[in-house]
Design a protein around this motif. Structure first.
Motif, mmCIF file in Angstrom:
data_model
loop_
_atom_site.group_PDB
_atom_site.id
_atom_site.type_symbol
_atom_site.label_atom_id
_atom_site.label_comp_id
_atom_site.label_asym_id
_atom_site.label_seq_id
_atom_site.Cartn_x
_atom_site.Cartn_y
_atom_site.Cartn_z
ATOM 1 N N ALA A 232 53.152 -25.424 86.767
ATOM 2 C CA ALA A 232 51.714 -25.406 86.476
ATOM 3 C C ALA A 232 50.949 -26.227 87.508
ATOM 4 N N GLU A 233 51.529 -27.393 87.858
ATOM 5 C CA GLU A 233 50.901 -28.283 88.841
ATOM 6 C C GLU A 233 50.845 -27.604 90.217
ATOM 7 N N VAL A 245 47.964 -16.336 92.236
ATOM 8 C CA VAL A 245 49.219 -16.583 91.532
ATOM 9 C C VAL A 245 49.235 -15.793 90.226
ATOM 10 N N ALA A 246 50.371 -15.191 89.968
ATOM 11 C CA ALA A 246 50.508 -14.469 88.701
ATOM 12 C C ALA A 246 51.715 -15.010 87.967
ATOM 13 N N SER A 247 51.576 -15.124 86.665
ATOM 14 C CA SER A 247 52.682 -15.631 85.870
ATOM 15 C C SER A 247 53.657 -14.488 85.619
ATOM 16 N N ASP A 248 54.923 -14.801 85.497
ATOM 17 C CA ASP A 248 55.869 -13.742 85.138
ATOM 18 C C ASP A 248 56.350 -13.909 83.707
ATOM 19 N N MET A 254 56.712 -18.219 88.952
ATOM 20 C CA MET A 254 55.465 -17.463 89.160
ATOM 21 C C MET A 254 55.568 -16.614 90.429
ATOM 22 N N HIS A 255 54.650 -15.670 90.548
ATOM 23 C CA HIS A 255 54.585 -14.807 91.734
ATOM 24 C C HIS A 255 53.370 -15.212 92.541
ATOM 25 N N ILE A 273 56.806 -32.067 94.794
ATOM 26 C CA ILE A 273 57.171 -31.164 93.699
ATOM 27 C C ILE A 273 58.503 -30.496 94.032
ATOM 28 N N PRO A 274 59.481 -30.655 93.160
ATOM 29 C CA PRO A 274 60.776 -30.008 93.460
ATOM 30 C C PRO A 274 60.691 -28.486 93.334
ATOM 31 N N ILE A 275 61.419 -27.833 94.183
ATOM 32 C CA ILE A 275 61.481 -26.360 94.177
ATOM 33 C C ILE A 275 62.926 -25.969 93.913
ATOM 34 N N PHE A 276 63.133 -25.130 92.887
ATOM 35 C CA PHE A 276 64.490 -24.643 92.610
ATOM 36 C C PHE A 276 64.756 -23.297 93.278
ATOM 37 N N GLU A 277 63.690 -22.552 93.466
ATOM 38 C CA GLU A 277 63.869 -21.218 94.065
ATOM 39 C C GLU A 277 62.598 -20.836 94.796
ATOM 40 N N LEU A 278 62.754 -20.356 96.015
ATOM 41 C CA LEU A 278 61.591 -19.902 96.791
ATOM 42 C C LEU A 278 62.044 -18.723 97.640
#
Lengths: 300, 240
Positions: A232-233, A245-248, A254-255, A273-278
């Motif tokens: 969200a942040e 940005v679109a929510s999935d 998000m997309h 902000i940590p990213i788990f997947e990009l």
């Protein structure tokens, strides 16, 4: 000089505009995919090139000339417009003999092309007993009779099973490798994406793009899939930066449109902000094709 | 010459051709045998050529159909595409079809005459009926020419209309119905219809019909006009 030149071609049938100001070229030594949804004007363009229909305006040229002005049309162009274009009561060999005779070619050439398309065992059977794949092979054999410099095949992969597709791919690549210009139409990109070197994409009779397969993909605007425990942040930051940005439906992913993977990663790192997947959304060439041609919206 | 060879191969490589010729011979043989074998002897003695040269209208319809198929099969089965890509000078194709129609028409006429004369005349002779040679020759020439022209009519009409069912229906109406209807309502025009011209050519006795020669000329004129129109149309129209 291009083997095939279509210059501002327009073809109108009454109220219907079948081809609309279309221009493209096809070069020798390549397999060119002529792509577009059903009803987008592919067959009409091929018919105009073959002199079967008259352009309303513009030109459709084979080796720089209208088809009717070719001195030796059979050796210039071999065409297969529809695998059903054969009298079902005739044998495959008899069908080819009628075409060879009209072209002044010997019966021995008929047997050669039957051999090339691996139809020799079925050559004396009546075509009504042929499978769709066999009919496609017969149509290709007819196109090859004059050993032409240009091959024009309308939906040659239609109705082929996987083995048939592989066979078609191999023979077309070989024929282009011999220096021929090969133009094959399809409304399903996946049928031909492993065969073609370049593409001409049309929709509603108009040119959408012409280029290599790589160029077809290059214009890709696939969204990024981002997964983060602070989604969200990150979303707020991305939207502030101009991305959409679109929510999935899931809380942590998000997309993201209009932002590159690098921009998203950098923004997240800047704010800890940590990213788990990009990653880019998994889309295929087919999606790109549908995006370009309007996903069936052009069918008339 | 190439187009001619191709058209001939198209004709002989489908079973329909042999089926139509065979059916014509069979029906003709049956009709000739029955009429001459079972007909009243006095009627046969008194009768003119029409008494034993029979089934000609049906035979002509068979030959017409064969000619119509020569032209319309191209569009019925989509072979027009390859035909006109290989021979872009389209009038050559129509001319070749007319020539092949002429040839198969002659074959059909000879088969008809062989069966009718062979069977009918020999049965008549065995029953003691003497047929005047001049009358017979005159009759057979008319019937033979009619069969050839019927086939050419089919080729020409088919090249003009393209649609197989439509061509055969229009042909049947013109040959079997239209002229009779016109004659029935008292119009002089009826005798110039293809069917009535054919009857005249076949020496059918009737006060309403043209002379044998005029009937042949009228039918030939139809073939020439339709053939030329077919060539012009084929040249001008698109193959879609």
């Amino acid at each position: 000089m291009a083997e095939i030149t279509v210059q501002r071609l327009t073809k109108r049938y009454g109220e219907t505009l079948a081809v609309d100001d279309l221009s493209f070229t096809v070069q020798a030594g390549r397999v060119t995919g002529f792509l577009g949804p059903n009803g987008s004007g592919k067959s009409t363009t091929m018919r105009a090139l073959l002199g079967l229909v008259r352009p309303t305006s513009g030109r459709a040229l084979i080796m720089g000339r209208p088809f009717a002005e070719l001195s030796d049309p059979v050796r210039a162009v071999g065409a297969a417009l529809d695998a059903h274009d054969v009298h079902p009561g005739r044998s495959g060999r008899a069908h080819l003999r009628t075409i060879a005779a009209a072209a002044g070619l010997p019966t021995s050439r008929v047997d050669e092309v039957l051999d090339m398309v691996e139809l020799t065992p079925a050559r004396d059977r009546r075509v009504k007993g042929y499978s769709m794949g066999m009919r496609q092979r017969l149509a290709l054999a007819a196109a090859l009779l004059g050993d032409p410099k240009i091959l024009m095949l309308d939906e040659p992969a239609n109705g082929l099973d996987p083995q048939g597709m592989r066979w078609l791919r191999d023979i077309l690549v070989r024929l282009a490798g011999e220096g021929r210009a090969v133009l094959i139409s399809s409304h399903v990109l996946s049928e031909v994406e492993q065969t073609v070197d370049s593409v001409v994409v049309i929709g509603a009779g108009r040119l959408v793009m012409q280029g290599s397969l790589a160029e077809l993909v290059k214009g890709d605007r696939r969204p990024a899939l981002v997964r983060s425990p602070r989604a969200a942040e990150l979303r707020e930051l991305l939207e502030d930066a101009g991305a959409s940005v679109a929510s999935d439906g899931r809380r942590d992913s998000m997309h993201v449109h209009n932002a590159s993977l690098e921009e998203i990663g950098t923004l997240a790192a800047d704010h800890g902000i940590p990213i788990f997947e990009l990653t880019h959304e998994v889309t295929t060439l087919e999606d790109r094709f549908l995006e370009l041609t309007g996903e069936g919206g052009n069918v008339r | 010459m190439n187009a001619l060879k191709s058209e001939w191969l198209k004709l002989v490589s489908v079973r329909t051709t042999w089926g139509l010729l065979g059916a014509m011979v069979l029906i003709e043989g049956l009709a000739a045998g029955l009429v001459t074998g079972l007909g009243d002897i006095e009627d046969l003695r008194r009768g003119n050529v029409a008494t034993f040269i029979i089934g000609t209208h049906l035979a002509t319809v068979f030959m017409f159909t064969l000619g119509a198929l020569l032209s319309t099969n191209e569009f019925r089965h989509g072979t027009a595409n390859s035909t006109y890509v290989v021979t872009p000078k389209r009038e050559r194709v129509v001319l070749a079809k007319l020539a092949v129609g002429l040839a198969v028409g002659v074959v059909g006429a000879l088969l008809y005459i062989a069966v009718n004369a062979g069977l009918g005349l020999s049965i008549l002779s065995s029953r003691g009926v003497v047929v005047d040679a001049d009358t017979a020759v005159n009759g057979y020439v008319g019937v033979g020419v009619g069969l050839v022209l019927g086939c050419l009519f089919g080729v020409a009409l088919g090249s003009l209309l393209r649609n197989q069912v439509l061509t055969i229906i229009v042909g049947l109406v013109l040959f079997l119905l239209a002229g009779t209807v016109a004659l029935f309502i008292g119009s002089d025009v009826g005798r110039y219809f293809p069917g009535e011209a054919l009857l005249a050519l076949q020496n059918t006795p009737s006060v309403d019909l043209l002379s044998q020669t005029d009937g042949g000329l009228v039918l030939a004129a139809y073939c020439v006009v339709l053939g030329i129109a077919g060539m012009i149309f084929t040249r001008q129209r698109e193959i879609t």
